[in-house]
Design an enzyme around this catalytic site. Structure first.
Site, PDB file in Angstrom:
ATOM      1  N   HIS A 150       0.475   1.093 -13.221  1.00 52.02           N
ATOM      2  CA  HIS A 150       1.100  -0.134 -13.705  1.00 52.02           C
ATOM      3  C   HIS A 150       2.603   0.115 -13.845  1.00 52.02           C
ATOM      4  CE1 HIS A 150       1.343  -4.002 -15.635  1.00 52.02           C
ATOM      5  NE2 HIS A 150       2.081  -3.456 -16.574  1.00 52.02           N
ATOM      6  N   GLU A 161       6.607   6.040  -9.159  1.00 52.31           N
ATOM      7  CA  GLU A 161       5.164   5.824  -8.984  1.00 52.31           C
ATOM      8  C   GLU A 161       4.617   6.782  -7.932  1.00 52.31           C
ATOM      9  OE1 GLU A 161       3.809   1.738  -8.571  1.00 52.31           O
ATOM     10  OE2 GLU A 161       5.624   1.005  -9.538  1.00 52.31           O
ATOM     11  N   ARG A 184     -15.849 -14.859  -9.559  1.00 52.47           N
ATOM     12  CA  ARG A 184     -15.444 -13.447  -9.565  1.00 52.47           C
ATOM     13  C   ARG A 184     -16.629 -12.512  -9.373  1.00 52.47           C
ATOM     14  NH1 ARG A 184     -10.174 -12.365 -11.144  1.00 52.47           N
ATOM     15  NH2 ARG A 184      -9.209 -14.164 -12.097  1.00 52.47           N
ATOM     16  N   SER A 242       3.117   3.816 -15.509  1.00 53.72           N
ATOM     17  CA  SER A 242       2.024   4.503 -16.212  1.00 53.72           C
ATOM     18  C   SER A 242       0.793   4.517 -15.321  1.00 53.72           C
ATOM     19  CB  SER A 242       1.649   3.749 -17.499  1.00 53.72           C
ATOM     20  OG  SER A 242       2.778   3.479 -18.298  1.00 53.72           O
ATOM     21  N   GLY A 245       0.786  -1.232   0.000  1.00 53.06           N
ATOM     22  CA  GLY A 245       0.000   0.000   0.000  1.00 53.06           C
ATOM     23  C   GLY A 245       0.820   1.285   0.000  1.00 53.06           C
ATOM     24  N   SER A 246       2.072   1.213  -0.520  1.00 50.91           N
ATOM     25  CA  SER A 246       2.861   2.459  -0.504  1.00 50.91           C
ATOM     26  C   SER A 246       2.254   3.502  -1.447  1.00 50.91           C
ATOM     27  CB  SER A 246       4.328   2.187  -0.847  1.00 50.91           C
ATOM     28  OG  SER A 246       4.480   1.813  -2.192  1.00 50.91           O
ATOM     29  N   ASN A 247       1.722   3.065  -2.577  1.00 51.84           N
ATOM     30  CA  ASN A 247       1.060   4.033  -3.474  1.00 51.84           C
ATOM     31  C   ASN A 247      -0.200   4.602  -2.829  1.00 51.84           C
ATOM     32  OD1 ASN A 247       2.306   4.444  -6.247  1.00 51.84           O
ATOM     33  ND2 ASN A 247       2.450   2.221  -6.033  1.00 51.84           N
ATOM     34  N   ASN A 294      -5.660   3.185 -12.675  1.00 49.32           N
ATOM     35  CA  ASN A 294      -4.731   2.132 -12.250  1.00 49.32           C
ATOM     36  C   ASN A 294      -3.308   2.601 -12.474  1.00 49.32           C
ATOM     37  OD1 ASN A 294      -3.783  -0.523 -11.510  1.00 49.32           O
ATOM     38  ND2 ASN A 294      -3.447  -0.944 -13.695  1.00 49.32           N
ATOM     39  N   ARG A 330      -6.062  -8.256  -8.400  1.00 49.30           N
ATOM     40  CA  ARG A 330      -7.117  -9.113  -8.946  1.00 49.30           C
ATOM     41  C   ARG A 330      -7.568  -8.550 -10.287  1.00 49.30           C
ATOM     42  NH1 ARG A 330      -6.471 -13.564  -7.024  1.00 49.30           N
ATOM     43  NH2 ARG A 330      -8.525 -14.208  -7.781  1.00 49.30           N
ATOM     44  N   LEU A 387      -7.111  -5.789 -19.919  1.00 51.49           N
ATOM     45  CA  LEU A 387      -6.114  -5.658 -18.839  1.00 51.49           C
ATOM     46  C   LEU A 387      -5.010  -4.644 -19.179  1.00 51.49           C
ATOM     47  CD1 LEU A 387      -5.162  -6.884 -16.065  1.00 51.49           C
ATOM     48  CD2 LEU A 387      -3.675  -8.359 -17.428  1.00 51.49           C
ATOM     49  N   ASP A 388      -4.748  -3.720 -18.236  1.00 50.07           N
ATOM     50  CA  ASP A 388      -3.662  -2.732 -18.370  1.00 50.07           C
ATOM     51  C   ASP A 388      -3.738  -1.956 -19.680  1.00 50.07           C
ATOM     52  OD1 ASP A 388      -2.707  -3.516 -15.876  1.00 50.07           O
ATOM     53  OD2 ASP A 388      -1.440  -5.077 -16.741  1.00 50.07           O
TER      54      ASP A 388
HETATM   55  C1  GAR Z   1       3.359  -1.171  -7.505  1.00 51.34           C
HETATM   56  O1  GAR Z   1       4.631  -1.262  -8.080  1.00 51.34           O
HETATM   57  C2  GAR Z   1       2.284  -1.150  -8.593  1.00 51.34           C
HETATM   58  O2  GAR Z   1       2.671  -0.445  -9.741  1.00 51.34           O
HETATM   59  C3  GAR Z   1       2.132  -2.610  -8.871  1.00 51.34           C
HETATM   60  O3  GAR Z   1       2.189  -3.235  -7.622  1.00 51.34           O
HETATM   61  C4  GAR Z   1       3.014  -2.443  -6.732  1.00 51.34           C
HETATM   62  C5  GAR Z   1       2.228  -2.168  -5.471  1.00 51.34           C
HETATM   63  O4  GAR Z   1       3.027  -1.545  -4.502  1.00 51.34           O
HETATM   64  N1  GAR Z   1       0.912  -2.872  -9.545  1.00 51.34           N
HETATM   65  C6  GAR Z   1       0.750  -3.839 -10.437  1.00 51.34           C
HETATM   66  O5  GAR Z   1       1.620  -4.608 -10.765  1.00 51.34           O
HETATM   67  C7  GAR Z   1      -0.658  -3.918 -11.013  1.00 51.34           C
HETATM   68  N2  GAR Z   1      -0.689  -4.816 -12.112  1.00 51.34           N
HETATM   69  P1  GAR Z   1       2.332  -0.805  -3.253  1.00 51.34           P
HETATM   70  O6  GAR Z   1       1.340  -1.796  -2.652  1.00 51.34           O
HETATM   71  O7  GAR Z   1       3.476  -0.531  -2.323  1.00 51.34           O
HETATM   72  O8  GAR Z   1       1.674   0.425  -3.759  1.00 51.34           O
END
Ligand code: GAR
Length: 196
Positions: A109, A174, A65, A136, A12-14, A107, A91, A144-145
């Site tokens: 990525h 990010e 799902r 991005s 969850g850093s983002n 999102n 997911r 997806l993405d």
């Molecule tokens: C991040 O690098 C994000 O871009 C990636 O997961 C990490 C989550 O880090 N997301 C994906 O790969 C989505 N397909 P975080 O939990 O520390 O934010």
């Protein structure tokens, strides 16, 4: 004031950098942090910040799902978010879920889309011998993405780079990119953010 829900699966850093950015004159505020994993570190970190956090454990729904997403929808819709940010949410979402929030779900990525959709983006960039990598932010569409790109940030690939060092370098970007895009998007401006 726009309301933002953030979906996480891991650290969850983002999510934290997004929440930290939504202060003062920012046009949005976080209203909910949601995870598919009750043990996600991100949930704990959100709660510690005084944010409303909840989990819907996807494992309880097996391969169903639609049933998993119906629970997500209940919690999300109760919070009435204007914007939903996927922040390390791992997911794959069905088209019907995505379409419910069309145009207001973002999102992040860890690649320079359209390159390297899916998993293991950093290893794939290194394998390809790319001189630059990055991240991005895009509007989520059923593919997806995919979906319109709202911003990218780039890093140079060092000669001795590994997937781990590259991931760490990109993650720093990010944390710059996602808040910059969200601020713009919350003001109704979809002009792409370019960070170098
Ligand atoms: C991040 O690098 C994000 O871009 C990636 O997961 C990490 C989550 O880090 N997301 C994906 O790969 C989505 N397909 P975080 O939990 O520390 O934010």
């Amino acid at each position: 004031m726009k309301k933002v829900a953030i979906l996480v699966s891991g650290g969850g850093s983002n999510m934290l950098t997004l929440c930290d950015s939504m202060v003062a004159d920012h046009p949005a505020r976080p209203v909910l942090v949601l995870s598919n994993d009750p043990n996600a570190k991100g949930l704990e970190r959100a709660t510690a910040r005084g944010l409303t956090a909840a989990a819907v454990d996807h494992r309880q729904f097996g391969k169903d799902r639609a049933a998993f997403e119906a629970e997500l929808v209940k919690l999300l819709d109760a919070a009435e978010p204007d914007i939903i940010c996927l922040a390390g949410f791992m997911r794959v979402l069905t088209a019907s879920f995505v379409e419910r929030y069309a145009g207001r779900m973002l999102n992040i990525h860890p690649s320079l889309l359209p390159k390297y959709k899916g998993l293991n983006t950093h290893a794939r960039a290194l394998e390809a011998g790319d001189a630059e990598a990055g991240c991005s932010v895009h509007i989520v569409t059923p593919e997806l993405d995919d979906g319109p790109i709202l911003g990218q940030a780039r890093v140079q690939v060092a000669p001795d780079e590994t997937a781990e060092t590259l991931a760490a370098k990109v993650l720093i970007q990010e944390h710059r990119l996602y808040p910059a895009v969200l601020r713009r998007f919350a003001k109704g401006d979809n002009t792409p953010v370019e960070l170098t």
